[in-house]
Design a protein around this motif. Structure first.
Motif, PDB file in Angstrom:
ATOM      1  N   LEU A 129       1.392   9.668   6.432  1.00  0.00           N
ATOM      2  CA  LEU A 129       0.617  10.902   6.615  1.00  0.00           C
ATOM      3  C   LEU A 129      -0.761  10.780   5.978  1.00  0.00           C
ATOM      4  CD1 LEU A 129       3.183  13.783   6.107  1.00  0.00           C
ATOM      5  CD2 LEU A 129       2.038  13.070   8.213  1.00  0.00           C
ATOM      6  N   VAL A 130      -0.809  10.089   4.816  1.00  0.00           N
ATOM      7  CA  VAL A 130      -2.094   9.887   4.165  1.00  0.00           C
ATOM      8  C   VAL A 130      -2.997   9.070   5.090  1.00  0.00           C
ATOM      9  CG1 VAL A 130      -3.280   8.870   2.197  1.00  0.00           C
ATOM     10  CG2 VAL A 130      -1.072  10.008   1.869  1.00  0.00           C
ATOM     11  N   ASN A 131      -2.448   7.997   5.653  1.00  0.00           N
ATOM     12  CA  ASN A 131      -3.250   7.170   6.552  1.00  0.00           C
ATOM     13  C   ASN A 131      -3.678   7.945   7.793  1.00  0.00           C
ATOM     14  OD1 ASN A 131      -3.063   5.106   4.788  1.00  0.00           O
ATOM     15  ND2 ASN A 131      -1.905   3.725   6.102  1.00  0.00           N
ATOM     16  N   GLN A 132      -2.796   8.805   8.265  1.00  0.00           N
ATOM     17  CA  GLN A 132      -3.166   9.617   9.425  1.00  0.00           C
ATOM     18  C   GLN A 132      -4.404  10.457   9.098  1.00  0.00           C
ATOM     19  OE1 GLN A 132      -0.611  12.882  10.482  1.00  0.00           O
ATOM     20  NE2 GLN A 132      -1.872  13.364  12.258  1.00  0.00           N
ATOM     21  N   ALA A 133      -4.403  11.055   7.901  1.00  0.00           N
ATOM     22  CA  ALA A 133      -5.530  11.896   7.503  1.00  0.00           C
ATOM     23  C   ALA A 133      -6.783  11.051   7.261  1.00  0.00           C
ATOM     24  CB  ALA A 133      -5.175  12.685   6.252  1.00  0.00           C
ATOM     25  N   VAL A 134      -6.605   9.896   6.616  1.00  0.00           N
ATOM     26  CA  VAL A 134      -7.758   9.045   6.310  1.00  0.00           C
ATOM     27  C   VAL A 134      -8.430   8.568   7.596  1.00  0.00           C
ATOM     28  CG1 VAL A 134      -8.431   6.792   5.395  1.00  0.00           C
ATOM     29  CG2 VAL A 134      -6.975   8.301   4.038  1.00  0.00           C
ATOM     30  N   ASP A 145       5.719   9.540   4.259  1.00  0.00           N
ATOM     31  CA  ASP A 145       4.747  10.318   3.482  1.00  0.00           C
ATOM     32  C   ASP A 145       3.436   9.546   3.337  1.00  0.00           C
ATOM     33  OD1 ASP A 145       6.314  12.584   3.026  1.00  0.00           O
ATOM     34  OD2 ASP A 145       7.358  11.609   1.376  1.00  0.00           O
ATOM     35  N   SER A 146       3.545   8.251   3.068  1.00  0.00           N
ATOM     36  CA  SER A 146       2.334   7.431   2.970  1.00  0.00           C
ATOM     37  C   SER A 146       1.637   7.335   4.324  1.00  0.00           C
ATOM     38  CB  SER A 146       2.668   6.028   2.469  1.00  0.00           C
ATOM     39  OG  SER A 146       3.097   6.072   1.127  1.00  0.00           O
ATOM     40  N   SER A 172       3.372   4.087  -1.264  1.00  0.00           N
ATOM     41  CA  SER A 172       3.701   4.600  -2.598  1.00  0.00           C
ATOM     42  C   SER A 172       5.184   4.368  -2.878  1.00  0.00           C
ATOM     43  CB  SER A 172       3.408   6.096  -2.694  1.00  0.00           C
ATOM     44  OG  SER A 172       2.041   6.298  -2.701  1.00  0.00           O
ATOM     45  N   ASP A 190       7.338   5.711  -4.947  1.00  0.00           N
ATOM     46  CA  ASP A 190       8.273   6.812  -5.169  1.00  0.00           C
ATOM     47  C   ASP A 190       8.401   7.753  -3.972  1.00  0.00           C
ATOM     48  OD1 ASP A 190       9.037   6.145  -7.783  1.00  0.00           O
ATOM     49  OD2 ASP A 190       7.122   6.895  -8.525  1.00  0.00           O
ATOM     50  N   LEU A 191       7.613   7.496  -2.940  1.00  0.00           N
ATOM     51  CA  LEU A 191       7.653   8.387  -1.782  1.00  0.00           C
ATOM     52  C   LEU A 191       8.344   7.697  -0.615  1.00  0.00           C
ATOM     53  CD1 LEU A 191       3.994   9.700  -1.833  1.00  0.00           C
ATOM     54  CD2 LEU A 191       6.036  11.035  -2.363  1.00  0.00           C
ATOM     55  N   GLN A 246      13.106   6.635   0.190  1.00  0.00           N
ATOM     56  CA  GLN A 246      12.098   6.261  -0.802  1.00  0.00           C
ATOM     57  C   GLN A 246      11.819   4.768  -0.678  1.00  0.00           C
ATOM     58  OE1 GLN A 246      13.585   7.498  -4.627  1.00  0.00           O
ATOM     59  NE2 GLN A 246      11.848   8.874  -4.864  1.00  0.00           N
ATOM     60  N   GLN A 269       0.824  -1.200   0.000  1.00  0.00           N
ATOM     61  CA  GLN A 269       0.000   0.000   0.000  1.00  0.00           C
ATOM     62  C   GLN A 269       0.861   1.255   0.000  1.00  0.00           C
ATOM     63  OE1 GLN A 269      -2.173   1.426   3.381  1.00  0.00           O
ATOM     64  NE2 GLN A 269      -1.348  -0.122   4.749  1.00  0.00           N
ATOM     65  N   GLU A 326       5.369  -1.566   5.827  1.00  0.00           N
ATOM     66  CA  GLU A 326       3.974  -1.910   5.493  1.00  0.00           C
ATOM     67  C   GLU A 326       3.194  -2.224   6.771  1.00  0.00           C
ATOM     68  OE1 GLU A 326       2.032  -2.326   2.717  1.00  0.00           O
ATOM     69  OE2 GLU A 326       3.525  -1.562   1.323  1.00  0.00           O
TER      70      GLU A 326
END
Lengths: 261, 356
Positions: free
Chosen positions: B129-134, B126-127, B119, B121-122, B162, B117, B175
């Protein structure tokens, strides 16, 4: 809603981080856009030295239309292409699994995760062309700008809905890479006002592939020649197509989750 | 064999008569077959999971064992809500997984060793942070959890690289962290150690055990590395061809299935095979290394006899490896199915003969 905006901001920042690694690309794309704009304007100018109007459109109106075309194309390239072209891959590789397990609309992530930030300069240029066109026509007023903005939102909604629906068919056909080619080919017709085309093509571009709503209608809003009937139709078409694309997406997901391995 | 009661009220996961059938289209080999399949698609039903019933208590660690294609992953996907069951009922934490309600999704996580899950290239963080927001995790809570996971998984120095520059094992650890930031109560782990080297496998195992002990999370994991399952789960579910063939304690399985122990002998010179057979069942004999199967009760007597009669250099008494026991179980399942098929063919033949 605030959660969605926050996530979109994170996604956009991530795209920026990734794209900034390729500095040269940024400049090449800006140059590319300028070149395209220059050559298109040249063609327009050459055509208008022979005739005062094409399909009832003056040079300034056609210039505004070119700006609208560039703007819609820019939005497509920046926001739609990088996301929607990945949908077949999500399905094929099963990457959709992780998205479906997040407590958030999967369609939102699928549609916003990436952005091609390189192409953002095109949006600025397109906006400048529209404003110059409107100023030359003398229609640069708050009212016209407001209607133009509304028609642009409707146009982008329509474009997104149709493209998203076509991409969703990947759930059944798996490989639908040609969808974007097909769409780009049709969309190229939007560089000229639909009234410049013969009757049957005009009907095709209005009712079958709604290219007329993408460029001609917003450009008419900018020129102050749009009738309320067409404005309402543009909003209605966008709403209807968005609803249909959502229904198709839900149906596809139900199918995916009961069939995939 | 000691069977656990089917399902009890306090269970966090309850599965009753689960059945999952896939429709697959059949394609014959070669261009001709492809053309025929293009024009006239034929479908066939494949039963992936058939009448599976079990319950899992809160905080329990349960391991699914089974060969490839046995239905382990399908079961996990049904439990997490990715697949709709074709029959039977499934409840996880009181929810019907297939509806994928927000409250349900916030309470579970699925980690698939074969998919990622994060990303590519990141950086991993960084990924995150997306989960934190979700999952709407407040900043302070997020920092605290990330700190804990960093410590438990030794993620220092990995989070800002990366993801594509990480090794497979490092990526798997990231992961796991990404999948646990929202601190779910139920963890579904599908082959979490696949492709990892032995030390990394151990790290992942230790982490899962620690996490379970620390937060009391329920863990259901599948693996075809026996060591994963034996190290983590006291209770195992053995699934074969979509059917549950064993559900119970690992030790019960070993006792029930392996009434023998292994007597391992190193000899100084070759001996007659008959002399070995007199002691017990010869399981393996490679040169001077001999392995005998001996009933548990007789181990001491046979070992003494071997020492007295044979030129023994070294001796060891071991339990039968769980791998062998499970392989045996599957072999039995296959034999039973083959017998069923033969019987069915016979009956069909008899019926046809009766009519003729």
């Amino acid at each position: 809603m605030r959660r969605y905006l926050r996530i979109w901001r994170i996604f956009f920042t991530h795209s920026l981080i990734q794209d900034l690694e390729y500095r040269l690309n940024w400049w090449l794309n800006a140059f590319n856009t300028l070149l395209f704009l220059g050559s298109s304007a040249l063609v327009l100018w050459v055509v208008f030295t022979q005739a005062d109007a094409i399909g009832g459109w003056t040079f300034d109106q056609a210039l505004t239309l070119l700006g609208v075309y560039l703007l819609i194309e820019g939005v497509t390239v920046v926001f739609l292409v990088p996301n929607l072209n990945r949908v077949p891959q999500y399905v094929r590789k099963g990457e959709l699994d992780y998205l479906l397990l997040k407590p958030i609309a999967a369609r939102f992530i699928v549609s916003t995760r990436y952005a091609s930030v390189w192409w953002v300069p095109q949006l600025g240029l397109a906006l400048a062309v529209i404003l110059v066109g409107m100023a030359r026509q003398g229609t640069l007023t708050a009212g016209h700008l407001g209607l133009l903005a509304l028609m642009l939102v409707a146009a982008i909604g329509t474009l997104y809905a149709v493209w998203f629906a076509l991409t969703t068919t990947a759930f059944w056909f798996v490989k639908v890479d040609n969808v974007s080619e097909l769409f780009t080919a049709f969309f190229a017709a939007g560089r000229f006002p639909v009234s410049a085309y013969p009757g049957w093509v005009r009907a095709l571009l209005t009712f079958v592939v709604p290219v007329a709503f993408l460029t001609t209608v917003p450009a008419e809003a900018a020129a102050g020649t749009l009738t309320w009937g067409w404005a309402l139709a543009a909003v209605g078409v966008a709403a209807l197509l968005l609803a249909l694309s959502q229904a198709l997406w839900r149906y596809a997901l139900a199918n995916y989750t009961s069939a995939s391995s | 064999m000691r069977w656990r009661p089917r399902a009890s009220l306090g269970d966090v996961i309850r599965v009753d008569g689960l059945r999952k059938v896939y429709r697959v289209h059949e394609k014959e080999a070669g261009l001709r077959g492809s053309i025929r399949a293009f024009v006239d698609r034929r479908y066939r039903d494949v039963v992936a999971v058939d009448d599976v019933t079990f319950g899992v208590a809160p905080g329990e660690v349960v391991g699914f064992l089974g060969p490839n294609g046995a239905g382990k992953t399908t079961t996990l996907k049904v439990l997490s809500g990715l697949l709709h069951p074709s029959g039977g009922t499934v409840r996880v934490a009181g929810f019907e997984p297939r509806r994928r309600e927000g409250a349900f999704l916030r309470g579970i996580t699925l980690v698939m060793g074969q998919k990622q899950q994060l990303s590519w290239d990141l950086a991993a963080v960084d990924s995150f942070l997306v989960n934190q927001a979700v999952y709407e995790i407040p900043d302070a809570v997020y920092r605290e959890r990330l700190g804990e996971l960093t410590e438990m998984l030794s993620l220092d120095g990995l989070l800002r690289k990366q993801v594509r520059k990480l090794s497979l094992g490092e990526r798997m650890k990231c992961e796991l962290a990404a999948a646990l930031l929202h601190r779910p109560d139920v963890l579904f782990l599908d082959e979490p150690t696949i492709g990892l080297d032995v030390t990394m496998q151990q790290q992942v195992r230790r982490f899962v055990a620690d996490y379970n002990a620390r937060h009391g999370a329920t863990v259901v994991l599948t693996s075809h590395y026996m060591a994963d399952v034996t190290a983590l789960a006291r209770r195992i579910l053995v699934i074969d061809h979509g059917r549950l063939v064993f559900d119970g304690d690992l030790s019960a399985l070993v006792e029930a299935r392996a009434p023998e122990k292994r007597l391992r002998l190193s000899l100084s010179e070759r001996v007659d095979r008959a002399d070995l057979a007199a002691l017990g069942r010869v399981h393996a004999a490679e040169g001077l290394e001999i392995e005998l199967g001996v009933p548990r009760a007789d181990v001491a007597r046979v070992a003494a006899a071997a020492l007295a009669r044979l030129p023994v250099v070294d001796v060891a008494i071991e339990d039968v490896p769980v791998e062998d026991i499970v392989a045996d179980l599957f072999a039995q399942g296959r034999a039973a199915r083959a017998a069923d098929a033969v019987r069915a063919a016979h009956e069909a033949g008899a019926a046809a003969g009766g009519r003729g």
